[in-house]
Design a protein around this motif. Structure first.
Motif, PDB file in Angstrom:
ATOM      1  N   ALA A 492       0.642  -1.307   0.368  1.00  0.00           N
ATOM      2  CA  ALA A 492       0.129   0.235  -0.412  1.00  0.00           C
ATOM      3  C   ALA A 492       0.724   1.364   0.000  1.00  0.00           C
ATOM      4  O   ALA A 492       0.379   2.119  -0.416  1.00  0.00           O
ATOM      5  CB  ALA A 492      -0.817   0.171   1.219  1.00  0.00           C
ATOM      6  N   GLU A 493       1.645   1.154   1.064  1.00  0.00           N
ATOM      7  CA  GLU A 493       2.907   2.511   0.893  1.00  0.00           C
ATOM      8  C   GLU A 493       3.394   2.628  -0.942  1.00  0.00           C
ATOM      9  O   GLU A 493       3.233   4.140  -0.773  1.00  0.00           O
ATOM     10  CB  GLU A 493       4.035   2.143   2.028  1.00  0.00           C
ATOM     11  N   HIS A 494       4.277   1.668  -0.927  1.00  0.00           N
ATOM     12  CA  HIS A 494       4.654   1.616  -2.462  1.00  0.00           C
ATOM     13  C   HIS A 494       3.416   2.773  -3.341  1.00  0.00           C
ATOM     14  O   HIS A 494       3.898   2.831  -4.603  1.00  0.00           O
ATOM     15  CB  HIS A 494       4.768   0.441  -2.726  1.00  0.00           C
ATOM     16  N   GLY A 495       2.186   1.466  -3.332  1.00  0.00           N
ATOM     17  CA  GLY A 495       0.888   2.504  -4.481  1.00  0.00           C
ATOM     18  C   GLY A 495       0.851   3.850  -3.787  1.00  0.00           C
ATOM     19  O   GLY A 495       0.572   4.200  -4.989  1.00  0.00           O
ATOM     20  N   LYS A 534       9.849  -4.426   0.573  1.00  0.00           N
ATOM     21  CA  LYS A 534      10.459  -3.764  -0.313  1.00  0.00           C
ATOM     22  C   LYS A 534      12.330  -4.120  -1.142  1.00  0.00           C
ATOM     23  O   LYS A 534      12.518  -3.427  -1.340  1.00  0.00           O
ATOM     24  CB  LYS A 534      11.374  -3.623   1.554  1.00  0.00           C
ATOM     25  N   ALA A 535      11.933  -5.934  -0.560  1.00  0.00           N
ATOM     26  CA  ALA A 535      13.702  -6.319  -1.076  1.00  0.00           C
ATOM     27  C   ALA A 535      13.336  -6.067  -2.671  1.00  0.00           C
ATOM     28  O   ALA A 535      13.733  -5.849  -3.654  1.00  0.00           O
ATOM     29  CB  ALA A 535      13.968  -7.542  -0.814  1.00  0.00           C
ATOM     30  N   ALA A 536      11.868  -6.491  -3.014  1.00  0.00           N
ATOM     31  CA  ALA A 536      11.541  -6.200  -4.718  1.00  0.00           C
ATOM     32  C   ALA A 536      11.392  -4.953  -5.587  1.00  0.00           C
ATOM     33  O   ALA A 536      11.839  -5.154  -6.411  1.00  0.00           O
ATOM     34  CB  ALA A 536      10.329  -6.964  -4.208  1.00  0.00           C
ATOM     35  N   VAL A 537      11.214  -4.336  -3.608  1.00  0.00           N
ATOM     36  CA  VAL A 537      10.602  -2.727  -4.654  1.00  0.00           C
ATOM     37  C   VAL A 537      12.384  -2.447  -4.951  1.00  0.00           C
ATOM     38  O   VAL A 537      13.022  -1.860  -6.371  1.00  0.00           O
ATOM     39  CB  VAL A 537      10.469  -1.352  -3.455  1.00  0.00           C
ATOM     40  N   ASP A 727       2.661  15.298  -1.451  1.00  0.00           N
ATOM     41  CA  ASP A 727       2.576  14.143  -3.017  1.00  0.00           C
ATOM     42  C   ASP A 727       4.065  13.664  -1.555  1.00  0.00           C
ATOM     43  O   ASP A 727       4.595  12.006  -2.205  1.00  0.00           O
ATOM     44  CB  ASP A 727       2.379  14.563  -3.266  1.00  0.00           C
ATOM     45  N   LEU A 728       4.519  13.441  -0.501  1.00  0.00           N
ATOM     46  CA  LEU A 728       5.969  13.010  -0.359  1.00  0.00           C
ATOM     47  C   LEU A 728       5.875  11.694  -0.171  1.00  0.00           C
ATOM     48  O   LEU A 728       4.718  10.981   0.716  1.00  0.00           O
ATOM     49  CB  LEU A 728       6.903  13.909   0.755  1.00  0.00           C
ATOM     50  N   MET A 729       6.818  10.812  -0.555  1.00  0.00           N
ATOM     51  CA  MET A 729       6.468   9.042  -0.101  1.00  0.00           C
ATOM     52  C   MET A 729       7.815   8.740  -0.122  1.00  0.00           C
ATOM     53  O   MET A 729       8.408   8.114  -1.022  1.00  0.00           O
ATOM     54  CB  MET A 729       5.993   8.194  -0.786  1.00  0.00           C
ATOM     55  N   LEU A 730       9.002   9.547   0.259  1.00  0.00           N
ATOM     56  CA  LEU A 730       9.876   9.861   0.500  1.00  0.00           C
ATOM     57  C   LEU A 730      11.327   8.143   0.507  1.00  0.00           C
ATOM     58  O   LEU A 730      10.578   7.183   1.511  1.00  0.00           O
ATOM     59  CB  LEU A 730      11.366  11.131   0.921  1.00  0.00           C
ATOM     60  N   ARG A 731      11.707   7.549  -0.346  1.00  0.00           N
ATOM     61  CA  ARG A 731      12.819   6.297   0.432  1.00  0.00           C
ATOM     62  C   ARG A 731      13.264   6.829   2.300  1.00  0.00           C
ATOM     63  O   ARG A 731      13.118   7.563   1.863  1.00  0.00           O
ATOM     64  CB  ARG A 731      14.014   6.038  -0.324  1.00  0.00           C
ATOM     65  N   ALA A 732      13.040   5.944   3.069  1.00  0.00           N
ATOM     66  CA  ALA A 732      12.989   5.354   4.272  1.00  0.00           C
ATOM     67  C   ALA A 732      14.570   6.713   4.689  1.00  0.00           C
ATOM     68  O   ALA A 732      15.196   6.826   5.634  1.00  0.00           O
ATOM     69  CB  ALA A 732      13.209   3.981   4.509  1.00  0.00           C
ATOM     70  N   ASP A 733      15.923   6.140   3.402  1.00  0.00           N
ATOM     71  CA  ASP A 733      17.589   6.356   3.955  1.00  0.00           C
ATOM     72  C   ASP A 733      16.944   8.739   4.113  1.00  0.00           C
ATOM     73  O   ASP A 733      18.303   9.419   4.816  1.00  0.00           O
ATOM     74  CB  ASP A 733      17.973   6.437   3.526  1.00  0.00           C
ATOM     75  N   VAL A 734      16.365   8.761   2.973  1.00  0.00           N
ATOM     76  CA  VAL A 734      16.493  10.309   2.461  1.00  0.00           C
ATOM     77  C   VAL A 734      15.083  10.537   4.359  1.00  0.00           C
ATOM     78  O   VAL A 734      15.859  11.816   4.881  1.00  0.00           O
ATOM     79  CB  VAL A 734      15.284  10.541   1.541  1.00  0.00           C
ATOM     80  N   VAL A 735      14.537   9.535   4.208  1.00  0.00           N
ATOM     81  CA  VAL A 735      13.488  10.556   5.572  1.00  0.00           C
ATOM     82  C   VAL A 735      14.225  10.389   7.063  1.00  0.00           C
ATOM     83  O   VAL A 735      14.031  11.411   8.213  1.00  0.00           O
ATOM     84  CB  VAL A 735      12.351   9.251   5.945  1.00  0.00           C
TER      85      VAL A 735
END
Length: 822
Positions: A492-495, A534-537, A727-735
């Motif tokens: 859902a987060e990736h969606g 997450k690995a698939a992403v 709109d922000l859904m940044l990568r975990a490392d950026v957050v």
């Protein structure tokens, strides 16, 4: 000027992790894995499209064909199939279609329409009739009582012939002559010969006997004198005998015809009773007529195979007599849509065709039902779209249409058109819809139902549970591992990241399904966990990351110059994106500006090099309008400024860099340096509002990667439009970096806020007199613009040009300036 004052820097920074990335809380689910919930056979959301499809599929009125509009992956075909399988789509109008031989015009096979399911019975009945004609009819006509009746007719004819010829034969015998008939029974070939020694001799031989003195001259003269009289009598006798033959022939034919009709009666009555249809009865009458008039007297060796000649070619039949047919045609060319007439090849290589070669296509198979077509496939096949639209408009299906010249060169058969009623479901994207609507005036009249598929659904509990339900169905359909509720949350987060819209999830479930399949492949157990997703992403992004890796390599080697430290006048880090299939990657782009006194105005170097797209060119023109709005000069602008994307060797389009361009221009104009630790993206309008752009997550991450490559300093960050903050859904490392104050994301509404962030100097707010505070960026810009104008007065030629411009456009210079010029 009444523009609002810029906010403080701290107020502009997005400081909460939840604002930088939405996280789906797995505890909201009331299931452990997708195996615990009911699968969904539908699609994500799309209530409007579903309602339109339900109407279009159940309303068979003319013109209510359906165009399903939406991008691939939104479940278009899945919903169509689902509704076709669940709606009660029944009818009592289904018909079977057959072609038979047309005895009046063999090149125009006759159509026979029967009730659903009757065609095979009709074909079997006609086949039985043909077999009987082939094998049993002739044998029956050769037996009793027809044999005795024919013999009686023949004996009577012989008696009548003898009675007519006997007087003449007697008279001839008394005169030394006789009748000679070479072919027995054909008096037309009889001749009068003289007798010599009791035997008939030809006329030439009789003359030779005279020369040999075997007969006397008197005998010869008597023969020649009487011959004309006897020949005249022979002609009269022959005429009467011919009449007898003709009458006997008609009687014999009537006997055979009546016998044949009587023998066929059982078969014919059975067919007419089973198929109480005028078309069938007419066809049977033509068969009997053809058989009795043309076939019974013919030579048996030249007779056709009556099973073939009187056979039935079924082009459409229904085993299901209630439910409307549902046809999907994946290759909608002319033959597959309309049908064809298959030729047979003679021994000499010539093609022939008749009713037996007629084959129906998808439009016929879908009669009184549904035909599903892909719009792009349809319009890519020559002539297919035109033929389909003509069929829908006229309601008549021509299996060999007039324009198919390549087929007519081999096939002369033209089957009778078929009246059809088909509901076409055309599936395509928005561009195809608008193309057809613009180019074809019939399109909007025939496709009145539009089922519009959205690319997003609401990001609430119901929408997220729909993800879970559709995932459950995917696991059932493809025998995948079940998904843990944490894995559903990760998907859902990736969606949410794909759609990049506040409170929305993507409805392009095709991409989510691909990730689910790969996550199942990576799962170590029978349940897919969040880490597998997450690995698939990561793997999916890495496979298409070659352009991004090449950019990083060029950064490292210094081939591409991007500065992430210090400050430079007239240089700013803009942000751009590149696409690799469905994936998007962001990267920084160095924008530079130079300025000098002059009259050229703003110069778009990309535009001059024909590398600027129309949207980028429009954004550049807006930049000039905003500059005039911000500094509001009371004199003509007298400088030349050039703006360029450095190290850009391809086309540039979009207006997302226009905000960075105005900041860069003001820097060049004022001499105030721009922080190279910062990057900016955002479009602008002529009044200074910073407007939303696309790809915001990828752009932020692209600049973050560049900064991380050169080491994070804690003062680096990105300026984005406030409209994109949700709109922000940044990568975990950026957050994580943002939460540790190693990187920052700022959201602005106005260009003044961006100016202050990028320069560290107050932009300034004009007072009621239009004056900016001393030392502000815009106050310095006003002074520099005035200085450039004063410098231009040193050139008489430029002075004359400015006066002329002022006279042509009074808005460029007021009376005060004209006094100064004077």
């Amino acid at each position: 000027m009444n523009d609002p004052a810029p906010s403080s820097v701290d107020n502009l920074r997005i400081s909460k992790s939840t604002d930088l990335r939405w996280q789906c809380d797995p505890s909201m689910f009331d299931f452990e894995t997708t195996a615990d919930i009911d699968p969904s056979v539908g699609v994500l959301g799309q209530p409007t499209a579903k309602e339109a499809l339900e109407f279009g599929l159940q309303c068979m009125s003319p013109g209510q064909n359906i165009f399903v509009r939406g991008p691939r992956g939104t479940g278009r075909i899945r919903m169509v199939r689902h509704l076709l399988g669940t709606l009660n789509l029944q009818t009592d109008k289904l018909k079977d279609r057959c072609y038979v031989h047309n005895f009046d015009r063999p090149d125009r096979p006759r159509l026979i329409t029967l009730n659903a399911g009757q065609a095979p019975e009709f074909r079997a009945a006609m086949q039985a009739l043909g077999e009987y004609v082939n094998e049993g009819l002739s044998e029956a006509l050769d037996g009793e009582p027809y044999l005795s009746q024919r013999q009686a007719i023949q004996e009577r004819v012989q008696n009548e012939m003898r009675g007519l010829s006997k007087p003449l034969e007697t008279t001839l015998a008394e005169s030394g002559m006789t009748l000679v008939t070479p072919n027995q029974g054909s008096i037309l070939q009889a001749s009068i010969f003289p007798l010599f020694e009791g035997e008939p001799v030809p006329h030439e031989q009789f003359r030779l006997l005279l020369a040999q003195e075997k007969i006397t001259q008197q005998q010869f003269d008597a023969y020649e004198d009487q011959l004309p009289k006897f020949q005249k009598q022979l002609q009269e006798v022959s005429r009467k005998i011919n009449e007898v033959f003709r009458d006997a022939g008609r009687e014999m034919k009537t006997l055979i015809q009546n016998g044949a009709r009587k023998l066929l009666a059982n078969h014919i009555d059975s067919i007419n009773k089973s198929f109480d249809d005028p078309q069938v009865q007419h066809h049977i009458e033509q068969i009997v007529e053809d058989l009795t008039e043309n076939r019974l007297q013919a030579d048996g060796e030249n007779q056709p195979d009556f099973k073939e000649l009187y056979g039935v070619n079924i082009v459409l039949t229904h085993s299901d007599k209630v439910n409307r047919p549902k046809v999907e045609e994946s290759t909608p060319n002319l033959i597959n849509l309309l049908g064809t007439v298959e030729p047979e090849w003679e021994s000499d290589g010539r093609p022939t065709s008749d009713f037996r070669g007629v084959r129906g296509g998808a439009l016929l198979q879908a009669d009184e039902g549904y035909l599903i077509l892909d719009a792009n496939d349809l319009i890519s096949e020559p002539g297919a779209y035109r033929a389909m639209m003509r069929t829908l408009r006229t309601g008549l299906l021509e299996i060999v249409p007039p324009e198919v010249g390549w087929m007519r060169q081999q096939i002369v058969t033209q089957p009778e058109p078929i009246k059809v009623n088909v509901r076409v479901v055309l599936i395509g994207d928005a561009s195809t819809f608008y193309q057809l609507d613009y180019a074809d005036p019939d399109f909007r009249e025939l496709f009145k139902v539009l089922a519009d598929f959205d690319t997003e659904i609401t990001r609430d509990k119901n929408g997220i549970n729909q993800y879970a339900s559709v995932l459950a169905q995917l696991c059932v359909d493809e025998s995948l591992c079940c998904f843990h509720h944490t894995a559903v949350a990760a998907l859902a987060e990736h969606g949410a990241r794909i759609v990049a819209r506040p409170n929305k999830l993507t409805s392009k479930f095709g991409r989510i399904a691909d990730l689910a399949r790969e996550a199942c492949f990576l799962a170590s157990g029978e349940t897919v966990m969040a880490e597998d997703v997450k690995a698939a992403v990561r793997r999916t992004k890495a496979r298409a990351s070659l352009p991004s890796r090449k950019f990083q390599e060029m950064l490292e080697s210094g081939t591409i110059i991007v500065e992430t430290k210090g400050a430079v006048v007239g240089q700013i880090n803009g942000l751009a994106v590149m696409r690799s299939g469905p994936l998007t990657y962001g990267f920084p782009a160095r924008i530079t500006t130079t300025i000098s006194p002059g009259s050229a105005g703003l110069i778009n170097i990309e535009g001059q090099a024909s590398m600027s797209g129309s949207i980028h060119t429009k954004g550049f023109q807006i930049l000039g309008g905003l500059l005039r709005h911000l500094i509001a000069p009371d004199h003509p602008l007298a400088f030349s400024a050039s703006i360029a994307f450095e190290q850009s060797y391809g086309g540039i389009d979009g207006d997302s860099a226009s905000g960075a361009e105005i900041v860069c221009l003001l820097s060049a104009l004022t001499g105030i340096p721009i922080k190279q630790t910062m990057a900016m993206t955002g479009a602008i309008d002529q009044h200074g509002h910073v407007e939303a752009i696309g790809g915001v997550n990828e752009k932020i991450e692209g600049y973050f990667d560049a900064c991380e490559h050169f080491d994070l300093t804690g003062d680096q960050g990105v300026v984005i439009p406030r409209a994109n903050a949700g709109d922000l859904m940044l990568r975990a490392d950026v957050v994580e970096a943002c939460m540790e104050n190693k990187f920052h994301v700022y959201a602005v509404d106005r260009i003044e806020e961006a100016i202050e962030l990028m320069t560290g100097v107050k932009a300034g707010v004009a007072d009621s007199q239009g004056n900016y505070p001393a030392g502000s960026v815009l106050q310095i810009a006003v002074e520099k613009a005035h200085d450039f104008w004063r410098m231009s007065l040193s050139s008489p030629e430029k002075l004359a040009g400015l006066v002329e411009a002022a006279n042509d456009d009074p808005g460029q210079a007021n009376r005060k300036d004209e006094d100064k010029i004077a």
